[in-house]
Design a protein around this motif. Structure first.
Motif, PDB file in Angstrom:
ATOM      1  N   ALA A  85      45.536  20.514   9.909  1.00 32.17           N
ATOM      2  CA  ALA A  85      44.438  19.682   9.426  1.00 32.17           C
ATOM      3  C   ALA A  85      43.567  20.536   8.518  1.00 32.17           C
ATOM      4  O   ALA A  85      43.254  21.687   8.840  1.00 32.17           O
ATOM      5  CB  ALA A  85      43.612  19.156  10.594  1.00 32.17           C
ATOM      6  N   VAL A  86      43.197  20.004   7.378  1.00 33.06           N
ATOM      7  CA  VAL A  86      42.374  20.740   6.423  1.00 33.06           C
ATOM      8  C   VAL A  86      40.914  20.421   6.708  1.00 33.06           C
ATOM      9  O   VAL A  86      40.489  19.281   6.621  1.00 33.06           O
ATOM     10  CB  VAL A  86      42.730  20.359   4.968  1.00 33.06           C
ATOM     11  N   ASP A  87      40.148  21.446   7.057  1.00 33.66           N
ATOM     12  CA  ASP A  87      38.718  21.298   7.314  1.00 33.66           C
ATOM     13  C   ASP A  87      38.004  21.290   5.967  1.00 33.66           C
ATOM     14  O   ASP A  87      38.316  22.087   5.087  1.00 33.66           O
ATOM     15  CB  ASP A  87      38.245  22.477   8.173  1.00 33.66           C
ATOM     16  N   THR A  88      37.037  20.416   5.809  1.00 35.49           N
ATOM     17  CA  THR A  88      36.337  20.307   4.531  1.00 35.49           C
ATOM     18  C   THR A  88      35.563  21.564   4.166  1.00 35.49           C
ATOM     19  O   THR A  88      35.252  21.784   3.015  1.00 35.49           O
ATOM     20  CB  THR A  88      35.365  19.113   4.542  1.00 35.49           C
ATOM     21  N   GLY A  89      35.300  22.420   5.147  1.00 34.99           N
ATOM     22  CA  GLY A  89      34.600  23.676   4.879  1.00 34.99           C
ATOM     23  C   GLY A  89      35.543  24.856   4.868  1.00 34.99           C
ATOM     24  O   GLY A  89      35.148  25.970   5.152  1.00 34.99           O
ATOM     25  N   GLY A 145      33.433  22.534   9.167  1.00 31.81           N
ATOM     26  CA  GLY A 145      32.950  21.623   8.131  1.00 31.81           C
ATOM     27  C   GLY A 145      31.771  20.770   8.572  1.00 31.81           C
ATOM     28  O   GLY A 145      30.963  20.352   7.753  1.00 31.81           O
ATOM     29  N   ASN A 146      31.657  20.505   9.871  1.00 27.51           N
ATOM     30  CA  ASN A 146      30.542  19.684  10.360  1.00 27.51           C
ATOM     31  C   ASN A 146      29.307  20.516  10.697  1.00 27.51           C
ATOM     32  O   ASN A 146      28.340  20.012  11.238  1.00 27.51           O
ATOM     33  CB  ASN A 146      30.981  18.864  11.572  1.00 27.51           C
TER      34      ASN A 146
END
Length: 84
Positions: free
Chosen positions: A31-35, A64-65
């Protein structure tokens, strides 16, 4: 480099990667984390068959969160398409 990925059932972006250690190699859907900052988080139960051993250092990682977690560090090889 063109990377083709997909979305999982929850709508998260994913890519196929290969992780190698002293004892073996395995393919994973990551899964690619947005950060994303260039590391791979892997459960210890997946590290053992690859022969990845943790160093005595824990890295502080911001997801990312905005959540900060602490991960043990191990050195291995991650391959994405033709780059390692």
């Amino acid at each position: 480099m063109l990377v083709v990925g997909a979305f999982d059932d929850a709508g998260s972006p994913t890519i196929r990667i290969r992780i190698s250690g002293p004892s073996g190699t395995r393919d994973y859907t990551a899964a690619v984390d947005t950060g994303f900052t260039g590391f791979v988080a892997l459960p210890v139960t997946e590290m053992i068959p690859l022969g990845l051993t943790t160093e005595s250092v824990a890295a502080s990682v911001m997801l990312g969160n905005g959540t900060i977690i602490y991960n043990l560090v191990a050195q291995g090889r991650v391959t994405l398409t033709d780059q390692s």
